[in-house]
Design a protein around this motif. Sequence first.
Motif, mmCIF file in Angstrom:
data_model
loop_
_atom_site.group_PDB
_atom_site.id
_atom_site.type_symbol
_atom_site.label_atom_id
_atom_site.label_comp_id
_atom_site.label_asym_id
_atom_site.label_seq_id
_atom_site.Cartn_x
_atom_site.Cartn_y
_atom_site.Cartn_z
ATOM 1 N N GLU A 172 2.263 1.776 -3.227
ATOM 2 C CA GLU A 172 1.436 2.000 -4.453
ATOM 3 C C GLU A 172 1.000 3.654 -4.318
ATOM 4 O OE1 GLU A 172 -3.467 1.385 -4.782
ATOM 5 O OE2 GLU A 172 -2.299 -0.135 -4.294
ATOM 6 N N HIS A 173 0.968 4.005 -2.997
ATOM 7 C CA HIS A 173 0.394 5.553 -2.903
ATOM 8 C C HIS A 173 1.680 6.134 -3.274
ATOM 9 C CE1 HIS A 173 -2.607 4.348 0.511
ATOM 10 N NE2 HIS A 173 -3.039 4.276 -0.600
ATOM 11 N N HIS A 188 3.930 5.347 -5.407
ATOM 12 C CA HIS A 188 4.000 5.514 -6.932
ATOM 13 C C HIS A 188 2.815 6.468 -7.514
ATOM 14 C CE1 HIS A 188 4.941 3.852 -11.132
ATOM 15 N NE2 HIS A 188 3.623 3.628 -11.098
ATOM 16 N N GLU A 189 2.050 6.551 -7.110
ATOM 17 C CA GLU A 189 0.832 7.443 -7.495
ATOM 18 C C GLU A 189 1.308 9.146 -7.495
ATOM 19 O OE1 GLU A 189 -2.716 6.546 -5.351
ATOM 20 O OE2 GLU A 189 -3.003 4.780 -6.008
ATOM 21 N N TYR A 190 2.135 9.241 -6.328
ATOM 22 C CA TYR A 190 2.608 10.511 -6.336
ATOM 23 C C TYR A 190 3.570 10.902 -7.332
ATOM 24 C CZ TYR A 190 1.264 12.104 -1.538
ATOM 25 O OH TYR A 190 0.374 12.487 -0.496
ATOM 26 N N ASP A 191 4.251 9.905 -7.759
ATOM 27 C CA ASP A 191 5.183 9.957 -8.736
ATOM 28 C C ASP A 191 4.702 10.232 -10.220
ATOM 29 O OD1 ASP A 191 8.007 9.937 -9.624
ATOM 30 O OD2 ASP A 191 7.755 7.677 -10.228
ATOM 31 N N ILE A 192 3.644 9.323 -10.292
ATOM 32 C CA ILE A 192 2.887 9.514 -11.641
ATOM 33 C C ILE A 192 2.357 10.772 -11.626
ATOM 34 C CG2 ILE A 192 0.775 8.823 -12.597
ATOM 35 C CD1 ILE A 192 1.413 6.009 -11.875
ATOM 36 N N ALA A 193 1.912 11.528 -10.496
ATOM 37 C CA ALA A 193 0.906 12.720 -10.594
ATOM 38 C C ALA A 193 2.109 13.845 -10.777
ATOM 39 C CB ALA A 193 0.215 13.152 -9.347
ATOM 40 N N THR A 203 0.936 -0.944 0.148
ATOM 41 C CA THR A 203 0.084 -0.068 -0.066
ATOM 42 C C THR A 203 0.790 1.311 0.220
ATOM 43 O OG1 THR A 203 -1.721 -1.186 0.991
ATOM 44 C CG2 THR A 203 -1.768 1.400 1.171
#
Length: 86
Positions: free
Chosen positions: A29-30, A32-37, A26
Amino acid sequence: MAVALLDVSTEQCAGLLKVDETVKATLFEHFHEYDIAGLASLLSRPLNSFYEDFTYQAKQGRAAFCREAPRQAARTGYPVLLSGGG
């Protein structure tokens, strides 16, 4: 903070702590979401500071750092580090 703590603890406290793999997944995953954003670059300076702080603490007293790491992890909202060897 949790990512840095996990990384330094894994390196410095091998065999002394257990990692909750579900919480770890988890956390990453979170992260990675920061990285994508595109927010990861905003986090790089504070993340490096946490790495430096945790590494310094571990070098000052490995046993104390390893004992405290699960409590610090819980305060981050990602209790990925658990007491007891894994």
